[in-house]
Design a protein around this motif. Structure first.
Motif, short mmCIF file in Angstrom:
data_model
loop_
_atom_site.label_atom_id
_atom_site.label_comp_id
_atom_site.label_asym_id
_atom_site.label_seq_id
_atom_site.Cartn_x
_atom_site.Cartn_y
_atom_site.Cartn_z
N LEU A 100 0.84 -1.19 0.00
CA LEU A 100 0.00 0.00 0.00
C LEU A 100 0.87 1.24 0.00
O LEU A 100 1.97 1.25 0.59
CB LEU A 100 -0.90 0.01 1.25
CG LEU A 100 -1.85 -1.18 1.39
CD1 LEU A 100 -2.46 -1.20 2.79
CD2 LEU A 100 -2.95 -1.09 0.34
N GLY A 101 0.36 2.30 -0.61
CA GLY A 101 1.08 3.56 -0.61
C GLY A 101 1.08 4.17 0.78
O GLY A 101 0.22 3.86 1.61
N ARG A 103 0.27 7.15 1.80
CA ARG A 103 -0.92 7.94 2.12
C ARG A 103 -2.04 7.01 2.57
O ARG A 103 -2.74 7.28 3.54
CB ARG A 103 -1.34 8.74 0.87
CG ARG A 103 -2.35 9.80 1.15
CD ARG A 103 -2.51 10.77 -0.02
NE ARG A 103 -3.34 11.88 0.39
CZ ARG A 103 -4.64 11.90 0.28
NH1 ARG A 103 -5.27 10.88 -0.26
NH2 ARG A 103 -5.34 12.94 0.70
N THR A 104 -2.22 5.92 1.83
CA THR A 104 -3.27 4.96 2.18
C THR A 104 -3.04 4.40 3.58
O THR A 104 -3.94 4.38 4.42
CB THR A 104 -3.28 3.80 1.16
OG1 THR A 104 -3.55 4.34 -0.13
CG2 THR A 104 -4.32 2.77 1.52
N LEU A 107 -3.31 7.42 6.41
CA LEU A 107 -4.65 8.01 6.55
C LEU A 107 -5.65 6.97 7.03
O LEU A 107 -6.55 7.27 7.82
CB LEU A 107 -5.11 8.64 5.23
CG LEU A 107 -4.28 9.79 4.68
CD1 LEU A 107 -5.04 10.54 3.59
CD2 LEU A 107 -3.84 10.75 5.77
N PHE A 108 -5.50 5.73 6.53
CA PHE A 108 -6.39 4.66 6.99
C PHE A 108 -6.23 4.44 8.48
O PHE A 108 -7.22 4.31 9.22
CB PHE A 108 -6.05 3.38 6.21
CG PHE A 108 -6.95 2.22 6.52
CD1 PHE A 108 -8.12 2.04 5.81
CD2 PHE A 108 -6.65 1.31 7.52
CE1 PHE A 108 -8.96 0.98 6.08
CE2 PHE A 108 -7.48 0.25 7.81
CZ PHE A 108 -8.63 0.08 7.08
N GLU A 111 -7.79 7.25 10.52
CA GLU A 111 -9.25 7.09 10.56
C GLU A 111 -9.65 6.03 11.57
O GLU A 111 -10.56 6.22 12.37
CB GLU A 111 -9.75 6.72 9.16
CG GLU A 111 -11.26 6.55 9.06
CD GLU A 111 -11.69 5.91 7.74
OE1 GLU A 111 -10.99 6.07 6.73
OE2 GLU A 111 -12.74 5.24 7.72
N LYS B 37 -8.74 -4.72 1.10
CA LYS B 37 -7.59 -4.43 0.24
C LYS B 37 -7.93 -4.71 -1.22
O LYS B 37 -8.54 -5.74 -1.52
CB LYS B 37 -6.41 -5.29 0.69
CG LYS B 37 -5.08 -4.85 0.14
CD LYS B 37 -3.96 -5.61 0.84
CE LYS B 37 -2.61 -5.36 0.18
NZ LYS B 37 -1.53 -6.09 0.85
N ALA B 57 -4.82 -0.66 -2.98
CA ALA B 57 -5.54 0.36 -2.21
C ALA B 57 -6.22 -0.33 -1.04
O ALA B 57 -6.38 -1.56 -1.04
CB ALA B 57 -6.56 1.06 -3.10
N LEU B 58 -6.60 0.46 -0.08
CA LEU B 58 -7.27 -0.10 1.10
C LEU B 58 -8.47 0.78 1.40
O LEU B 58 -8.31 1.99 1.62
CB LEU B 58 -6.29 -0.11 2.28
CG LEU B 58 -6.76 -0.80 3.56
CD1 LEU B 58 -6.98 -2.29 3.31
CD2 LEU B 58 -5.71 -0.61 4.66
N ALA B 59 -9.65 0.18 1.38
CA ALA B 59 -10.87 0.97 1.59
C ALA B 59 -11.25 0.97 3.06
O ALA B 59 -11.11 -0.04 3.75
CB ALA B 59 -12.01 0.39 0.76
N GLY B 60 -11.71 2.11 3.51
CA GLY B 60 -12.17 2.22 4.90
C GLY B 60 -13.60 1.74 5.04
O GLY B 60 -14.17 1.11 4.13
N LYS B 61 -14.21 2.05 6.20
CA LYS B 61 -15.56 1.54 6.47
C LYS B 61 -16.60 2.11 5.51
O LYS B 61 -17.62 1.51 5.26
CB LYS B 61 -15.94 1.86 7.92
CG LYS B 61 -15.18 0.99 8.89
CD LYS B 61 -15.66 1.19 10.30
CE LYS B 61 -14.95 0.20 11.22
NZ LYS B 61 -13.48 0.30 11.13
N ASN B 62 -16.33 3.31 5.00
CA ASN B 62 -17.29 3.90 4.07
C ASN B 62 -17.13 3.34 2.66
O ASN B 62 -17.79 3.77 1.74
CB ASN B 62 -17.13 5.42 4.04
CG ASN B 62 -15.75 5.85 3.56
OD1 ASN B 62 -14.88 5.00 3.30
ND2 ASN B 62 -15.54 7.14 3.43
N PRO B 66 -8.30 6.17 0.45
CA PRO B 66 -7.70 7.49 0.21
C PRO B 66 -7.16 7.56 -1.22
O PRO B 66 -6.81 6.53 -1.80
CB PRO B 66 -6.54 7.54 1.21
CG PRO B 66 -6.81 6.48 2.22
CD PRO B 66 -7.60 5.42 1.50
#
Lengths: 127, 750
Positions: A100-101, A103-104, A107-108, A111, B37, B57-62, B66
């Motif tokens: 992962l980058g 920023r990801t 920031l993750f 959060e 992921k 990429a990694l997605a959050g709960k929403n 980013p």
């Protein structure tokens, strides 16, 4: 023919100046973002925390100002040694997932840390 | 900040490509995983055949990740971005083209759609390994939903949309659930079923009757109540009650009010009445499932207090519904909302994994377990179809040994998904001596799918499964734009005008595109000095004959009507000598008259299989003056699923060949006077066992070896004593192993 040569010493001096400015901005950011925590800390402690974050850049492969500030956020939300805290094991997987980058990852985690802090606050309020 | 970054970041000519992925959590079914992921592929060619850079990429709960910078550069360039979640549940809608110009940063958003994935396969043979008596099975939509099922789904979707207005709590349910059944054990269910309205009843069925559908399993934590409910279900499901179409039920109030209390009291009082409560002549599925549980719960309360009145009825969590007003959606939502009382067990696909005549099969005697000895040789088609639904095109439809190589079929010629019209196909050939695949494919087969290979008198042939003369176009890879659809429609005449055969002459391949109207060419065979091709045209099933090795053809009709297809050939001897036969869909057999026509035979070629509508003789192979074949039933479009193994010495003397343990045959080969059958069983929902069985006389089979895998082997081949296997998967349960080629060396078999 070389038009312009920048010596290594000149670059080093430039980097020191850039980092000093960055540290000043970081301290201001922390005072603004975490006033209660910073009120309990001496100026040199806050600067020491910023120095710690600067040293972590290579370990955790982040280098933009945004990700640097995000790392500081994690320090102030989770504790200055969060990356070595066995109780914060959930952080390590994402922080060191270099697929992962930066920023990801950062920031993750910020959060997630904020969400956990919010839930902990709610839990405390209930009890 | 590093020395270099500060210099480069300031370069005014630099471009940057950033992306975020986004999945709508509202699409996600309850208890299904979030986006998590995500793998982002950045390809420099539209068909992903060139260089591919992978980022994550990694997605959050929403559901959003980013924005992350993926690439930077200075020269103008175009890329195609696609995304898929690593958990397989979220897939990008389409590849996004990005054109990058110096000095211009770009950010793209990659939208992901949720898709359900079953975690295992159950059938009547293994269901008891996962299911328990009294389990509630919630059934979800499939391509083959009946009319009454579609009525239910339509109503539920409307309710789901309006749920905020008048159905509190309904949001937890999934509107694509349309049927509910109670598991009784031993592969049987009790349910109110209305698939065929003329025979619709409340009765018991085998779970195999739900083949092709997904079930979610909910288990009552009160095991005594579950057992009592199963007994009530057995008592009531006699066929006395008819099936009620619940067209308006989704719009009725399902709350457990006074009328619901009264109804539940009646259920309890009538819990032991065979055929169900006297005042009910019909029930619908969720009504029946709720009623039997309410009956069991109230019967227990009545034993403690026989004079109980309706207001005293108490209902456990998850069952507090008005049975007669509760749709599958309402029941599903209630079960989801009561996790302490109802455990969600799993989501499974129902598909019989046993021969249709399995009951006549001998008991299994295990051969050698070669799970540890099997070697993975590679997955060459993964490069072309790396992820998403395109995995399906990696299915190794056939393996064929020829001149020291193992040729590998792949692609997909179905017009609907998954992996619709995936051609042209890269033809990969394994070097059996080294066990490696070359860097580049041997040939580009201008068809959507390479399904079978045939070794004829003059070499290796590939029937052209679905002509794809028009250029490779992988914009189809992630959904098709209207422009692409239009382009494809314009190209249809070119692709449909003539069918292909591909022939390897020496070391070169030659494609002959001249079989009139041969949209699909399924098989080729030598017979009587001529070359025959089994084809499908817009007019129906046909056979084409060539007297000059494929340079010109004459066509003859077999089974007329659109969507009729001549699928395979085989030869059987009779008093007059060898006779050529053709198998079409509909379970029909045609015999060549030796001149110009094929006549339909009035024979029973698939004994034990009642529904022959989409059945044909797949993988026919000659062995000891008989033809051995797999009954293949259409799964989607051209692709089939096996339902039994058969042999015939004459067209009117076909008999079933059930394999030991009911194993389901998928492929056949003959080597040194031995017939080998590639078969599989599903010992548990999550584990597939691949078997190789052998027979010298077609009277008995012995197991040569077996291995366990995450999915079945679709094809196999034998060369120099070693077995080669191609792992496959079905469209409703795509597996990442699809396309993997395994070898079991001869040394492992001794």
């Amino acid at each position: 023919m070389k038009l312009w040569t920048i010596r290594r010493e000149q670059l080093a001096a430039l980097q020191v100046a850039v980092e000093r400015q960055l540290c000043d901005r970081a301290v201001a950011y922390l005072r603004r973002q975490y006033p209660q925590v910073c009120a309990a800390l001496e100026e040199r402690s806050i600067r020491a925390s910023v120095e710690t974050a600067l040293q972590k850049r290579a370990t955790y492969r982040f280098d933009s100002e945004e990700t640097f500030f995000a790392y500081l956020d994690l320090m102030y939300l989770l504790g200055f040694d969060f990356d070595r805290d066995p109780e914060k094991e959930w952080v390590r997987g994402t922080l060191t997932d270099f697929d992962l980058g930066p920023r990801t990852r950062l920031l993750f985690l910020v959060e997630e840390a904020r969400e956990r802090a919010r839930r902990a606050g709610q839990g405390a309020a209930r009890t | 900040m590093s020395e270099s970054s500060s210099v480069i970041e300031d370069c005014p000519l630099k471009w940057s490509l950033s992306a975020r992925v986004k999945g709508d959590p509202e699409q996600c079914q309850a208890r299904s995983p979030g986006v998590g992921k995500v793998r982002i592929s950045i390809a420099d060619r539209e068909d992903e055949s060139g260089t591919i850079v992978v980022r994550h990429a990694l997605a959050g709960k929403n559901g959003e990740s980013p924005v992350e910078c993926l690439l930077t550069g200075h020269e103008a360039k175009s890329y195609y971005l696609s995304a898929q979640a690593e958990n397989g549940h979220w897939v990008g809608r389409e590849a996004v083209k990005v054109s990058l110009a110096p000095g211009k940063p770009q950010t793209v958003s990659l939208d992901l759609d949720f898709r359900a994935i079953s975690h295992g396969i159950i059938d009547s043979g293994n269901a008891d390994g996962l299911l328990q008596r009294g389990d509630v099975l919630i059934k979800f939509a499939a391509q083959t939903s009946t009319f009454s099922e579609k009525v239910i789904i339509a109503g539920e979707k409307a309710v789901k949309t309006l749920s905020g207005l008048f159905h509190a709590g309904i949001k937890k349910g999934d509107p694509t659930c349309f049927h509910v059944a109670i598991y009784l054990g031993e592969g049987r269910t009790a349910e109110a079923h209305g698939g065929d309205l003329s025979t619709a009843r409340v009765g018991a069925r085998g779970i195999d009757a739900h083949a092709g559908f997904l079930f979610r399993i909910y288990r009552c934590q009160d095991r005594a109540l579950a057992e009592s409910a199963a007994k009530v279900a057995e008592t009531w499901a006699t066929g006395r009650m008819k099936y009620l179409v619940p067209a308006l039920v989704p719009f009725q109030l399902a709350s457990f009010g006074p009328r619901a209390h009264g109804e539940a009291l009646v259920f309890g009082q009538e819990s032991g009445r065979p055929g169900g409560p006297l005042r009910f002549n019909a029930m619908f599925c969720s009504q029946f499932a709720i009623a039997v549980y309410q009956a069991a719960a109230v019967a227990k309360q009545l034993r403690q207090k026989p004079g109980m009145i309706s207001t005293e009825v108490e209902m456990p969590a998850g069952l507090d519904l008005h049975a007669s007003n509760s749709s599958p959606l309402a029941f599903h939502a209630r079960l989801e909302g009561a996790p302490a009382s109802w455990q969600y067990v799993d989501e499974v696909l129902v598909r019989p994994q046993q021969d249709a005549n399995a009951q006549a099969g001998p008991p299994a005697r295990p051969g050698k377990d070669v799970t540890e000895q099997s070697q993975v040789l590679g997955n060459p088609t993964q490069k072309r179809w790396p992820s998403g639904d395109w995995i399906y095109a990696r299915n190794p439809w056939s393996l064929k040994a020829f001149e020291g190589k193992i040729y590998l079929g792949s692609g997909n010629s179905n017009n609907g998904g998954p992996a619709a019209n995936a051609g042209p196909v890269d033809l990969w050939a394994l070097d059996a001596a080294t066990g490696t695949f070359p860097q580049e494919p041997e040939y580009e087969v201008r068809d959507e799918q390479v399904d079978v290979f045939r070794i004829l008198s003059d070499g290796l042939w590939i029937p052209g499964h679905d002509s794809r003369l028009t250029a490779r176009n992988a914009s189809l890879l992630k959904g098709e734009s209207k422009y692409e659809l239009l382009k494809r429609l314009v190209n249809f005449p070119a692709d449909w005008a003539a069918g292909n055969v591909h022939h390897r002459i020496g070391s070169l391949w030659m494609t002959m595109n001249n079989i009139p109207n041969g949209i699909h060419v399924y098989d080729v065979i030598d017979f009587g000095g001529a070359l025959f091709a089994a084809i499908a045209t817009v007019a129906g099933g046909m056979v084409a004959r060539s007297n000059d090795r494929g340079h010109s053809w004459e066509v003859t009709l077999t089974k007329a009507f659109p969507y009729s297809r001549t699928r395979t050939f085989f030869v059987l001897d009779d008093d007059t000598g060898p006779r050529l036969y053709a198998s079409t869909n509909g379970g029909r057999i045609y015999r060549y008259d030796g001149k110009s026509d094929f006549a339909e035979m009035n024979v029973r070629f698939f004994p034990g299989i009642s529904d022959l509508k989409e059945v044909f003789a797949a993988r026919p192979i000659e062995f000891r003056k008989q033809v051995v074949y797999v009954a293949g039933r259409k799964l989607i479009d051209h692709d089939w699923t096996p339902v039994g193994l058969f042999a015939a010495a004459q067209s009117d003397s076909a008999r079933s060949l059930p394999l030991p343990g009911g194993a389901l045959a998928r492929d056949l080969l003959v080597h040194d006077d031995v017939l080998y059958a590639l078969a599989s069983t599903q010992p548990s929902a999550s584990s597939t066992r691949v078997h190789v069985l052998a027979s010298r006389d077609l009277e008995s089979f012995s197991e040569v070896c077996f291995f366990d895998a995450g999915t079945f082997a679709r094809s196999f081949e034998m060369l120099d004593g070693a077995f080669y296997f191609g792992l496959g998967s079905d469209p409703d349960r795509l597996r990442p192993e699809t396309g993997r080629i395994l070898k079991v060396p001869a040394s492992a078999l001794s």
